[in-house]
Motif scaffolding. Structure first.
Motif, PDB file in Angstrom:
ATOM      1  N   UNK A  31       0.971  -1.395  -0.157  1.00 11.23           N
ATOM      2  CA  UNK A  31      -0.345   0.253  -0.282  1.00 11.23           C
ATOM      3  C   UNK A  31       0.987   1.256  -0.231  1.00 11.23           C
ATOM      4  N   UNK A  32       2.020   1.194   1.227  1.00  7.77           N
ATOM      5  CA  UNK A  32       2.266   2.817   0.768  1.00  7.77           C
ATOM      6  C   UNK A  32       3.441   2.834  -0.807  1.00  7.77           C
ATOM      7  N   UNK A 280      -4.643  -5.095  12.338  1.00  2.00           N
ATOM      8  CA  UNK A 280      -3.237  -4.170  12.482  1.00  2.00           C
ATOM      9  C   UNK A 280      -2.515  -4.640  10.361  1.00  2.00           C
ATOM     10  N   UNK A 281      -3.428  -5.094   9.803  1.00  2.00           N
ATOM     11  CA  UNK A 281      -2.638  -5.836   8.352  1.00  2.00           C
ATOM     12  C   UNK A 281      -3.216  -4.457   7.830  1.00  2.00           C
ATOM     13  N   UNK A 282      -3.729  -3.230   7.548  1.00  2.00           N
ATOM     14  CA  UNK A 282      -3.244  -2.028   6.781  1.00  2.00           C
ATOM     15  C   UNK A 282      -2.914  -0.863   7.630  1.00  2.00           C
ATOM     16  N   UNK A 283      -2.531  -0.582   8.980  1.00  2.00           N
ATOM     17  CA  UNK A 283      -1.916   0.302   9.419  1.00  2.00           C
ATOM     18  C   UNK A 283      -0.409   0.292   9.578  1.00  2.00           C
ATOM     19  N   UNK A 284      -0.075  -0.975  10.286  1.00  2.00           N
ATOM     20  CA  UNK A 284       1.368  -1.498  10.249  1.00  2.00           C
ATOM     21  C   UNK A 284       1.916  -1.281   9.034  1.00  2.00           C
ATOM     22  N   UNK A 288       5.627   0.883  10.587  1.00  2.00           N
ATOM     23  CA  UNK A 288       6.940   0.584   9.892  1.00  2.00           C
ATOM     24  C   UNK A 288       7.890   0.928   7.982  1.00  2.00           C
ATOM     25  N   UNK A 289       6.950   1.435   7.628  1.00  7.58           N
ATOM     26  CA  UNK A 289       7.593   2.165   6.623  1.00  7.58           C
ATOM     27  C   UNK A 289       7.623   3.015   5.775  1.00  7.58           C
ATOM     28  N   UNK A 290       6.868   4.111   6.820  1.00 12.12           N
ATOM     29  CA  UNK A 290       6.837   5.437   6.661  1.00 12.12           C
ATOM     30  C   UNK A 290       6.962   6.396   7.872  1.00 12.12           C
ATOM     31  N   UNK A 291       6.879   5.482   8.903  1.00 13.75           N
ATOM     32  CA  UNK A 291       7.126   6.441   9.951  1.00 13.75           C
ATOM     33  C   UNK A 291       8.569   5.686  10.525  1.00 13.75           C
ATOM     34  N   UNK A 295      12.741  -1.457   6.006  1.00 13.10           N
ATOM     35  CA  UNK A 295      12.589  -1.711   4.310  1.00 13.10           C
ATOM     36  C   UNK A 295      11.261  -2.514   3.905  1.00 13.10           C
ATOM     37  N   UNK A 296      10.809  -2.690   2.740  1.00 12.53           N
ATOM     38  CA  UNK A 296       9.728  -3.623   2.612  1.00 12.53           C
ATOM     39  C   UNK A 296       9.794  -4.443   2.847  1.00 12.53           C
ATOM     40  N   UNK A 297      10.829  -5.057   2.847  1.00 13.28           N
ATOM     41  CA  UNK A 297      10.944  -6.896   3.265  1.00 13.28           C
ATOM     42  C   UNK A 297      10.968  -7.149   4.727  1.00 13.28           C
ATOM     43  N   UNK A 298      11.797  -6.333   5.757  1.00 16.57           N
ATOM     44  CA  UNK A 298      11.595  -5.782   7.124  1.00 16.57           C
ATOM     45  C   UNK A 298      10.442  -6.113   8.119  1.00 16.57           C
ATOM     46  N   UNK A 299       9.889  -4.922   7.002  1.00 16.93           N
ATOM     47  CA  UNK A 299       7.834  -4.736   7.499  1.00 16.93           C
ATOM     48  C   UNK A 299       7.049  -6.009   7.235  1.00 16.93           C
ATOM     49  N   UNK A 300       7.378  -6.585   6.034  1.00 18.00           N
ATOM     50  CA  UNK A 300       6.986  -8.240   5.910  1.00 18.00           C
ATOM     51  C   UNK A 300       7.594  -9.668   6.860  1.00 18.00           C
TER      52      UNK A 300
END
Length: 324
Positions: A31-32, A280-284, A288-291, A295-300
Motif C-alpha cells: 500500500x505505501x 494491524x494489516x493495513x496500518x502496520x 513500519x515503512x513511513x514512520x 524496508x519493505x522486506x523487514x516490514x513483511x
C-alpha cells in the motif's frame, strides 16, 4: 494418508485458497508503494483492500448456494478463471478506478472459489480423512497470510507493485488445469432459478452499508448524520434479510444451523479471531515503512508473526481433535 488420485484435487483447492489469502496480505504490504507511485493518499489507496473484502463478504453466501444448486466444481472452476483474469488486470497501472475495477473482478472470482473449496474437500475425501484434509486447507490459508508480507516485501525491493498481482497468473493457470482433471464432477441439486436472489441482494447491501458507515466514520466522525443513517440502513437491511430467510421457500441461508451452540460459537470465535488479527494489516505497513523508515522486506517479516502461529497450530489442533 491421501491417495495419489485425490492429492492433485487437494492441491488445486489449496493453491486457490493460498492465492485468495495471499492477495489480501500481499496487497497490504504494498500500500505505501502504491500510494506513492499513483500519487494517492492513504484513504484512497486502502480502498483497493476494502473493496476486495466488501465484494467477497457480500457474495460468498450467494456463490456457496449456487454451488449447491448447479455444482460446486463448476462454480469453483469459473471462479478460478475470473480470479486469474482479475489478477492480470490489477497489475496494469491505469489509475485508481481501473485498479478498483480489477479488484472487484478478483473478489468475485475469490468468493466463487472460497465458498466452494471446503464443500469440494468434503466430497473428495471420506469422513475418516475429512478432518485432516480440512486442516491442510487451513494450513494453505495460513501459508497465504505468511507468504504475502514476505513475498510482497521481496517483490517491492526488486520490481514494481504490479508483480504482486501478476504472481497469481501462472499459479492460477496451473491450479485451473490441475483442477479440471482432478476435482470431482458435481451436477448440483437444482438450478439458478432456485437461488434466493432477494436474500443475496439484502446481504450484499447490508455489507456495503456497514463498510460505508465505518469508512465515513473514520473520515467524518461516527456521530455525523451520514454515518448514523448508514448504520440504521445496515440494521434495517439485516433485519429484512433475516425475515426473508425465515419466510422464503428456499432460503439463501438456513438459519436453523445456528441452533447448534457449537456451530454458533465456532463462527463467533472465528469472526472475532480474524477481526482482531486483521486490525494491524493495513496500518502496520504504513507505520513500519513511513514512520519507522523500515524496508519493505523487514516490514513483511514483522507482519508474518500472526499467520506463522496459525500455520503451526492448525495441524496440532487437528491432532488434538482426533485424540479427543
Amino acid at each position: 494418508m491421501f491417495s495419489k488420485e485425490k492429492f492433485p484435487g487437494l492441491l488445486a483447492l489449496g493453491i486457490f485458497t493460498f492465492m485468495s489469502t495471499l492477495d489480501g496480505s500481499i496487497v497490504n504490504i504494498a500500500l505505501p508503494s502504491m500510494a506513492r507511485e499513483m500519487h494517492l493518499d492513504m484513504g484512497q489507496v486502502t480502498w483497493s483492500v476494502t473493496i476486495y473484502l466488501v465484494v467477497i463478504s457480500g457474495l460468498i453466501l450467494l456463490f456457496g448456494r449456487l454451488g449447491d444448486l448447479i455444482g460446486k466444481t463448476k462454480i469453483f472452476n469459473y471462479g478460478s478463471l475470473l480470479f486469474t483474469f482479475g489478477s492480470l488486470l490489477a497489475g496494469i497501472n491505469l489509475g485508481l478506478h481501473f485498479l478498483l475495477f480489477a479488484r472487484i473482478i478478483q473478489a468475485i472470482g475469490a468468493s466463487m472459489t472460497m465458498s466452494n473449496s471446503f464443500g469440494i474437500t468434503s466430497q473428495l475425501f471420506e469422513p475418516a480423512l475429512r478432518a485432516r484434509a480440512m486442516s491442510i486447507m487451513s494450513m494453505f490459508v495460513s501459508l497465504g497470510s505468511i507468504a504475502g508480507p514476505a513475498i510482497g516485501g521481496f517483490i517491492l525491493q526488486i520490481a514494481s507493485w504490479s508483480y504482486i498481482f501478476w504472481i497469481n497468473v501462472p499459479l492460477g493457470i496451473i491450479a485451473y488445469l490441475v483442477g479440471r482433471k482432478a476435482l470431482p464432477e458435481d451436477e448440483g441439486s437444482g438450478s439458478v432459478k432456485d437461488a434466493d436472489l432477494l436474500g443475496a441482494t439484502q446481504m450484499f447491501l447490508t455489507i456495503v452499508a456497514f463498510f460505508i458507515a465505518v469508512s465515513l466514520g473514520q473520515a467524518q466522525g461516527f456521530m455525523t448524520v451520514p454515518v448514523i443513517l448508514s448504520f440504521v440502513a445496515m440494521v434495517a437491511l439485516f433485519i429484512w434479510f433475516i425475515h426473508t430467510e425465515k419466510t422464503v421457500e428456499k432460503p439463501l441461508l438456513n438459519l436453523n444451523i445456528f441452533r447448534s451452540k457449537l456451530f454458533s460459537m465456532s463462527v463467533l470465535t472465528s469472526m472475532t479471531m480474524f477481526t482482531a488479527g486483521s486490525f494491524v494489516n493495513i496500518l502496520m505497513p504504513f507505520y513500519l515503512q513511513d514512520y519507522r523508515g523500515a524496508a519493505a522486506g523487514f516490514a513483511g517479516m514483522v507482519m508474518m508473526a500472526y499467520p506463522v502461529g496459525m500455520f503451526i497450530f492448525s495441524p496440532i489442533a487437528n491432532t488434538i481433535e482426533t485424540f479427543l
